[in-house]
Design a protein around this motif. Structure first.
Motif, PDB file in Angstrom:
ATOM      1  N   ASN A   2       0.729  -1.243   0.008  1.00  0.00           N
ATOM      2  CA  ASN A   2       0.052  -0.036   0.033  1.00  0.00           C
ATOM      3  C   ASN A   2       0.839   1.254   0.050  1.00  0.00           C
ATOM      4  O   ASN A   2       1.362   1.578   1.244  1.00  0.00           O
ATOM      5  N   ASP A  33       0.100   4.170   2.277  1.00  0.00           N
ATOM      6  CA  ASP A  33       0.307   3.889   3.813  1.00  0.00           C
ATOM      7  C   ASP A  33       2.042   4.326   3.962  1.00  0.00           C
ATOM      8  O   ASP A  33       2.257   4.806   4.835  1.00  0.00           O
ATOM      9  N   GLN A  81       2.860   7.881   3.688  1.00  0.00           N
ATOM     10  CA  GLN A  81       2.025   8.488   4.898  1.00  0.00           C
ATOM     11  C   GLN A  81       3.290   8.152   6.059  1.00  0.00           C
ATOM     12  O   GLN A  81       3.569   9.016   6.710  1.00  0.00           O
ATOM     13  N   GLN A  82       3.515   6.922   6.337  1.00  0.00           N
ATOM     14  CA  GLN A  82       4.526   6.738   7.223  1.00  0.00           C
ATOM     15  C   GLN A  82       5.829   7.544   7.295  1.00  0.00           C
ATOM     16  O   GLN A  82       6.228   8.171   8.257  1.00  0.00           O
TER      17      GLN A  82
END
Length: 337
Positions: free
Chosen positions: A136, A139, A142-143
């Motif tokens: 993904n 994700d 974002q991390q």
């Protein structure tokens, strides 16, 4: 000494970078995160700048600006199957390895350039095989963004506190003249068992946790492997000679304790027993010239280098600030779980 040679090789061998070739695209992001974390620990702190993105179309006209683009933004060190590798990414990688203690040499730069080319080839192969669809990406990004924000946040605090190389060097020299114990390197007296397979290491740990004597298990393993059994000597090791994660783990062990997770090293896995620990400088003052207690490495009396002191000082300040800030923010936040 086995443990020092193994960890020294593990820490400083540039060839170990090639392990990244076997990892899919998600691990490339982890590598980028590690680079930003290492660079955030260095001083002096400089302002972060966002480089402008190239125009999406050759026909698109860039807005007029009196500012020149940052140096290196549009420079490439290589083009791999039509995909450029920017000079800025290359310099970021170089700085990460310098922060780890490597010297900026032509050989280091050549090796890192080749490694970036290798990474790009692997990234292209991942896309070609469709492996990137197995993660993904939103994700992952974002991390990465959150971790970068933490870096920016803590760097801003360092600047506000007025941390500079000059001030820290003066502080370090003053402590050194005073003979402060704050500069002493913690030392661990260790015994070790080395096995080839991780499964064997876990089995050994299980036996030790059930109460079997460390020396007895070590002797039995030596006999089983055909080696001549000998006395399992304990040796003193400076904490700064070990990987940070291992040093941190040993600091939590009681005297006589063993590491419950085997340590990967070149050619096998290590199980370590903590026989004793001491303050290096204090030990030297108490037993000046007593070589028999120090072991062959003569570690007694070791003091932190300036770089070690700086990193420890900066990390302590950042950790305290980070924890204090989180307590303040969480106390006033509405969090539904």
């Amino acid at each position: 000494m086995e443990i020092l040679n193994s960890f020294g090789t593990h820490l400083h061998k540039i060839g170990a970078l090639n392990q990244a070739k076997a990892v899919a695209f998600g691990c490339l992001l982890c590598s980028i995160i590690a680079q930003t974390q290492a660079i955030a620990q260095t001083l002096p702190i400089t302002d972060m700048k966002v480089s402008p993105s190239p125009s999406p179309s050759p026909s698109a006209q860039a807005p007029e600006s009196s500012e020149k683009p940052s140096e290196g933004v549009y420079e490439f060190i290589a083009i791999v199957n039509g995909k450029p590798i920017s000079k800025s990414l290359f310099e970021l990688t170089v700085q990460e390895w310098i922060a780890r203690g490597q010297k900026d040499t032509p050989k280091l730069r050549k090796d890192l350039k080749e490694e970036l080319i290798n990474r790009e080839l692997i990234a292209q192969e991942v896309s070609k095989q469709g492996l990137d669809r197995q993660i993904n990406m939103d994700d992952q990004l974002q991390q990465l963004k959150h971790r970068l924000y933490v870096q920016i946040f803590t760097q801003a605090h360092l600047k506000e506190q007025g941390f500079t190389d000059e001030s820290l060097k003066q502080e370090y020299q003053n402590l050194k003249k005073q003979g402060s114990p704050n500069l002493a390197v913690v030392q661990y007296q260790l015994k070790q068992i080395k096995v080839r397979e991780k499964s064997s290491a876990l089995a050994v740990i299980g036996r030790l946790e059930q109460g079997e004597p460390f020396d007895l298990v070590a002797s039995q393993l030596a006999l089983a492997s055909g080696a001549k059994p000998g006395k399992n000597e304990a040796v003193w090791v400076n904490a700064n000679q070990l990987p940070p994660a291992l040093s941190e783990g040993l600091s939590q062990l009681p005297i006589g304790g063993i590491n419950t997770s085997p340590v990967a090293t070149e050619g096998g896995w290590l199980i370590l027993k903590l026989e004793d620990k001491r303050n290096g400088a204090a030990s030297a003052n108490a037993a000046d010239g007593a070589k028999g207690d120090n072991g062959a490495n003569g570690a007694s009396g070791s003091l932190m280098s300036y770089e070690e002191y700086k990193n420890q000082k900066v990390q302590a300040v950042l950790q305290q600030y980070y924890n204090d800030t989180l307590r303040r923010l969480r106390s006033g936040a509405k969090i539904n779980q």
